[in-house]
Write a protein that holds these residues in place. Structure first.
Motif, PDB file in Angstrom:
ATOM      1  N   PRO A   1       0.845  -1.209   0.000  1.00 51.77           N
ATOM      2  CA  PRO A   1       0.000   0.000   0.000  1.00 51.77           C
ATOM      3  C   PRO A   1       0.874   1.251   0.000  1.00 51.77           C
ATOM      4  N   VAL A   2       0.361   2.313  -0.586  1.00 52.09           N
ATOM      5  CA  VAL A   2       1.102   3.575  -0.568  1.00 52.09           C
ATOM      6  C   VAL A   2       0.892   4.239   0.786  1.00 52.09           C
ATOM      7  N   ARG A   3       1.893   4.984   1.204  1.00 55.27           N
ATOM      8  CA  ARG A   3       1.757   5.754   2.454  1.00 55.27           C
ATOM      9  C   ARG A   3       1.104   7.080   2.101  1.00 55.27           C
ATOM     10  N   ARG A   4      -0.060   7.304   2.665  1.00 52.22           N
ATOM     11  CA  ARG A   4      -0.812   8.513   2.324  1.00 52.22           C
ATOM     12  C   ARG A   4      -0.527   9.629   3.317  1.00 52.22           C
ATOM     13  N   VAL A   5      -0.219  10.786   2.761  1.00 49.26           N
ATOM     14  CA  VAL A   5      -0.092  12.012   3.558  1.00 49.26           C
ATOM     15  C   VAL A   5      -1.000  13.058   2.912  1.00 49.26           C
ATOM     16  N   GLU A   6      -1.331  14.069   3.655  1.00 48.31           N
ATOM     17  CA  GLU A   6      -2.192  15.122   3.132  1.00 48.31           C
ATOM     18  C   GLU A   6      -1.421  16.427   3.083  1.00 48.31           C
TER      19      GLU A   6
ATOM     20  N   LEU B   1      -1.856  12.703  -0.912  1.00 44.04           N
ATOM     21  CA  LEU B   1      -0.680  12.376  -1.719  1.00 44.04           C
ATOM     22  C   LEU B   1      -0.195  10.988  -1.331  1.00 44.04           C
ATOM     23  N   GLY B   2      -0.072  10.102  -2.310  1.00 44.65           N
ATOM     24  CA  GLY B   2       0.378   8.738  -2.049  1.00 44.65           C
ATOM     25  C   GLY B   2       1.873   8.580  -2.285  1.00 44.65           C
ATOM     26  N   ILE B   3       2.571   7.933  -1.363  1.00 45.95           N
ATOM     27  CA  ILE B   3       4.018   7.707  -1.488  1.00 45.95           C
ATOM     28  C   ILE B   3       4.261   6.203  -1.558  1.00 45.95           C
TER      29      ILE B   3
ATOM     30  N   MET C   1      -2.154   5.059   6.457  1.00 48.18           N
ATOM     31  CA  MET C   1      -1.857   6.408   6.923  1.00 48.18           C
ATOM     32  C   MET C   1      -0.538   6.525   7.681  1.00 48.18           C
ATOM     33  N   GLY C   2       0.294   5.488   7.708  1.00 43.09           N
ATOM     34  CA  GLY C   2       1.564   5.587   8.424  1.00 43.09           C
ATOM     35  C   GLY C   2       2.559   4.552   7.948  1.00 43.09           C
ATOM     36  N   TYR C   3       3.718   4.477   8.623  1.00 46.49           N
ATOM     37  CA  TYR C   3       4.750   3.498   8.310  1.00 46.49           C
ATOM     38  C   TYR C   3       4.362   2.135   8.885  1.00 46.49           C
ATOM     39  N   GLY C   4       5.083   1.115   8.394  1.00 49.99           N
ATOM     40  CA  GLY C   4       4.955  -0.211   8.983  1.00 49.99           C
ATOM     41  C   GLY C   4       4.238  -1.194   8.091  1.00 49.99           C
TER      42      GLY C   4
ATOM     43  N   LYS D   1      -0.227  -3.287  11.795  1.00 53.04           N
ATOM     44  CA  LYS D   1      -0.804  -2.474  12.861  1.00 53.04           C
ATOM     45  C   LYS D   1      -1.640  -1.326  12.292  1.00 53.04           C
ATOM     46  N   ASN D   2      -1.200  -0.779  11.142  1.00 58.06           N
ATOM     47  CA  ASN D   2      -1.968   0.281  10.495  1.00 58.06           C
ATOM     48  C   ASN D   2      -2.976  -0.333   9.529  1.00 58.06           C
ATOM     49  N   PRO D   3      -4.230   0.072   9.574  1.00 59.48           N
ATOM     50  CA  PRO D   3      -5.228  -0.498   8.665  1.00 59.48           C
ATOM     51  C   PRO D   3      -4.951  -0.102   7.217  1.00 59.48           C
ATOM     52  N   ILE D   4      -5.223  -1.032   6.303  1.00 58.81           N
ATOM     53  CA  ILE D   4      -5.042  -0.791   4.870  1.00 58.81           C
ATOM     54  C   ILE D   4      -6.409  -0.500   4.262  1.00 58.81           C
ATOM     55  N   TYR D   5      -6.504   0.618   3.529  1.00 61.31           N
ATOM     56  CA  TYR D   5      -7.738   0.992   2.856  1.00 61.31           C
ATOM     57  C   TYR D   5      -7.588   0.648   1.374  1.00 61.31           C
TER      58      TYR D   5
END
Length: 733
Positions: A115-120, A132-134, A230-233, A237-241
């Motif tokens: 998944p891409v890491r999303r930031v706004e 913005l997807g990274i 929405m974060g690293y890892g 632990k972080n949910p994937i959308y």
């Protein structure tokens, strides 16, 4: 023409350029040749469907090429969800093993993008934010490879009206296309959430029109479905959308996929495009312009005496005529004689009629052929005996020409034109000789088309209908059509202006940079400001008001810096001038006084906005479109929104160009550990600087300055700090 399949690996190129493997009976390409030949096939036949694109991705040298394309990008040091960036792949052997593992995953079809890491990030002039997807660095390499292939086969069929995210296209080439056209109404199009609302099924079906390799398409589909978090890892632990539609903004392959999707609209518009035919100038306007030109040449060449015809007579006065036979000519002579009796003897009208009678008589007596036409427009020849008479007549003609309409209104509005320019998801439709009612109809039609064909909607607030004389905003420029003096038509080119709000934004950024660097030396401040000045000037130097804007900005910034230095060092302005303002030959302007600062033998000079001279869009368009050998120009991107944040981050890390040059002057431009001389040197603090415990930038600067520093090359710095994310270009300032 029906589509036909082409097996790229089975194609037969010129044997003088390619080596043929006899066993497989197919050419052996290196990475560059493979893409070049792919592009050649695409150009030769735009209806071709491509097969066997997937095996190209299984070549290590091709992935190396894809890596090289993104390695020097600004975002190469930004990690995705796995925390990996370019640093871990700089070693050639490590990178080779990494690419081999990737190739094995792709070949077995077990490769699954993370998944891409999303930031706004904030939108310009708005409190809203844009996602913005990274992607991970591994995924970026694969996306870069896919992008290279897609560009090779789609660039030849893309419309000339499309300028966004394409080689040898830029914002300036789009603006050049607009200002050369004649138009009355502008439909400003804005697609609501274009990147986020692209339907995957429609995009895949569009790709299948050009690509007949399902493995390759499935790989693209995996990136579309990879989702975001929405974060690293990658530990769960972080949910994937998961994403059911849209292409992630920030992905390497996203712009080319968006262009492929919106190319359907480009094709639709191409069926409606038409150029406005140049309206013919009115007879009266043409008459005066010709007379002015002839008289000017005669005066310039000192031709005296000089014969010339005077203004035309009324076409319905009976003097202008055509006769088709001798009998008609005799009747015309009698008709003119009768009309002449009603005029005063030896008057101007009497003489003109006499000239017509005599000319007709001569034509009959000499048995010349018919039909016979009287003198053109009933013009009468006159003799100018002196230069003064000619000048007087020239001034008279010029005065009359000012009040003569250039075009006949009926003829001018007989033909219509439609123009179209698109940059990414922003586009404008230029309507010439249309009414506002027709412009509204165009807006309704394209809104319906987008919803029906692409399942996209246009933003009602941002899709505007504007008259060309009111001006419209496109790609950060204000574009206005200037009417002609006679009220019919416009000047040959539209005018481009720097928007006032963009000037205000720039001045605020410059002021903030002055505040952020108050605890730093002038040397560092000038280094930062030069980058801002260069980027902003290169973007806006095509504007017609660039000269006045650049002068005002230079004047304001110079005084701001001079007072900044005076407050910092608590000295008078005259003292600041003595120490930091000199006449220098920097940047090719010897007559300009410049603000400078010196560290040892290194001097940095503040650039001026005025150093960047006004350049026409035509000149810049030709320069961009004619680039070769992989050259690039910094003309296609405006000053980035997050530039100030990047500069702030550098300040908070304690980086200082002044410190770098000071150490380099004292110890030489070489690494303190290995002794190698190189341009890529980094300032290394010999003791840990606990910046995060400091409360403000002043405390950070003080703590950094107190720690002893040395210069290290990138390799030695990595050994000292194995987990460092230092940027090589940081040391260059």
């Amino acid at each position: 023409m029906t589509n036909r399949l082409v097996l790229v690996n089975d194609a037969r190129p010129n044997q003088s350029n390619f080596r043929i493997d006899v066993r497989r009976r197919s050419p052996i390409f290196n990475a560059t040749e493979r893409i070049a030949y792919l592009s050649k096939i695409a150009k030769s036949n735009k209806e071709i469907k491509f097969k066997k694109l997937f095996p190209i991705l299984l070549k290590e040298e091709f992935l190396e090429l894809a890596y090289a394309k993104i390695a020097n990008n600004k975002g190469s040091m930004t990690a995705g969800v796995d925390g990996v960036n370019k640093n871990q792949l700089e070693d050639k052997e490590t990178r080779s093993n990494f690419l081999k593992d990737v190739i094995e995953e792709i070949a077995k079809e077990t490769y699954q993008p993370l998944p891409v890491r999303r930031v706004e990030i904030p939108k310009r002039n708005s409190n809203k934010k844009r996602p913005l997807g990274i992607p991970t660095f591994k995924d970026r390499i694969i996306q870069s490879a896919i992008k290279i292939i897609l560009e090779a086969i789609y660039e030849p069929i893309f419309s000339v009206s499309s300028h966004g995210f394409r080689p040898r296209r830029s914002c300036q080439t789009a603006i050049h296309t607009i200002i050369c056209r004649k138009y009355d109404w502008v439909v400003e199009g804005d697609i609501k959430g274009c990147f986020d609302n692209i339907e995957h099924s429609k995009l895949i079906n569009i790709l299948r029109q050009r690509i007949a390799d399902e493995k390759f398409i499935n790989l693209i589909n995996k990136f579309l479905k990879s989702g975001y978090q929405m974060g690293y890892g990658i530990d769960g632990k972080n949910p994937i959308y998961y994403t059911e539609q849209g292409t992630p903004q920030g992905g390497i392959v996203s712009p080319i996929l968006a262009n492929i999707f919106l190319h359907e609209f480009d094709k639709y518009m191409e069926t409606h495009l038409c150029n406005m035919k140049e309206a013919k100038a009115s007879k009266e306007y043409t008459f005066y312009r010709n007379k002015i030109a002839r008289l000017s040449r005669a005066i310039s060449d000192n031709k005296t005496p000089y014969h010339m015809t005077l203004e035309p007579m009324d076409e319905n006065d009976g003097i202008n005529f055509i006769v088709n036979s001798k009998e008609e000519a005799m009747n015309k002579v009698e008709e003119i004689r009768i009309a002449r009796k009603a005029t005063e003897y030896q008057s101007k009208e009497y003489k003109r009629m006499s000239n017509r009678i005599n000319a007709l008589k001569r034509h009959i007596e000499q048995n010349k052929p018919f039909p016979y036409q009287s003198a053109k427009n009933g013009e009468e020849r006159v003799r100018f005996n002196t230069r003064e008479e000619m000048i007087s007549k020239l001034l008279e003609y010029k005065k009359k020409a000012k009040h003569v309409p250039r075009y006949d209104k009926e003829d001018y509005f007989n033909n219509k034109s439609v123009g179209y320019v698109r940059y990414a998801d922003d586009f404008v439709i230029l309507l010439g000789n249309h009414t506002k009612k027709e412009a509204k109809k165009v807006k309704e039609v394209i809104t319906e088309w987008f919803g029906k064909e692409l399942s996209l909607s246009l933003s009602e607030e941002k899709t505007l209908i504007t008259h060309s004389t009111k001006g419209f905003r496109f790609l950060g420029y204000d574009i206005v059509n200037i009417p002609k003096q006679d009220g019919i038509g416009y000047r040959n080119f539209s005018k481009v202006y720097v928007p006032r709000d963009r000037i205000k934004e720039l001045t605020e950024k410059l002021d903030n940079l002055l505040i952020l660097h108050y605890e730093y030396p002038l040397f560092d401040l000038i280094t930062r400001l030069n980058r801002v000045i260069s980027g902003w000037s290169n973007y806006y130097k095509i504007c017609n008001n660039w000269s006045s804007v650049s002068s005002k900005l230079d004047h304001r910034l110079s005084w701001k810096i001079i007072h900044w230095v005076g407050r910092k060092h608590k000295c008078k302005i005259t003292k600041v001038y003595e120490n930091h303002v000199v006449k220098t030959e920097a940047y090719g302007a010897t007559y300009k006084q410049r603000i400078v600062d010196t560290i040892g033998e290194k001097t940095v000079v503040l650039r001026k906005f005025f150093d960047y001279k006004f350049t026409t869009t035509k000149e810049l368009n030709n320069k961009i479109r004619n680039l070769s050998n992989g050259e690039t120009e910094e003309y296609n991107v405006a000053l980035e929104l997050d530039y100030l944040l990047q500069e702030t981050a550098k300040v908070k890390r304690g980086y200082s160009p002044r410190e770098f040059y000071k150490i380099a002057e004292e110890n030489g431009y070489q690494c303190s550990h290995c002794g190698n001389s190189t341009n890529d040197l980094i300032v290394h603090h010999t003791r840990l600087v606990k910046r995060h415990s400091r409360k403000d930038s002043k405390a950070i600067a003080e703590s950094t300055q107190q720690v002893p520093k040395i210069l290290l090359c990138v390799e030695c710095h990595k050994k000292v700090h194995p987990n460092s994310k230092a940027i090589k270009t940081l040391a260059k300032g």
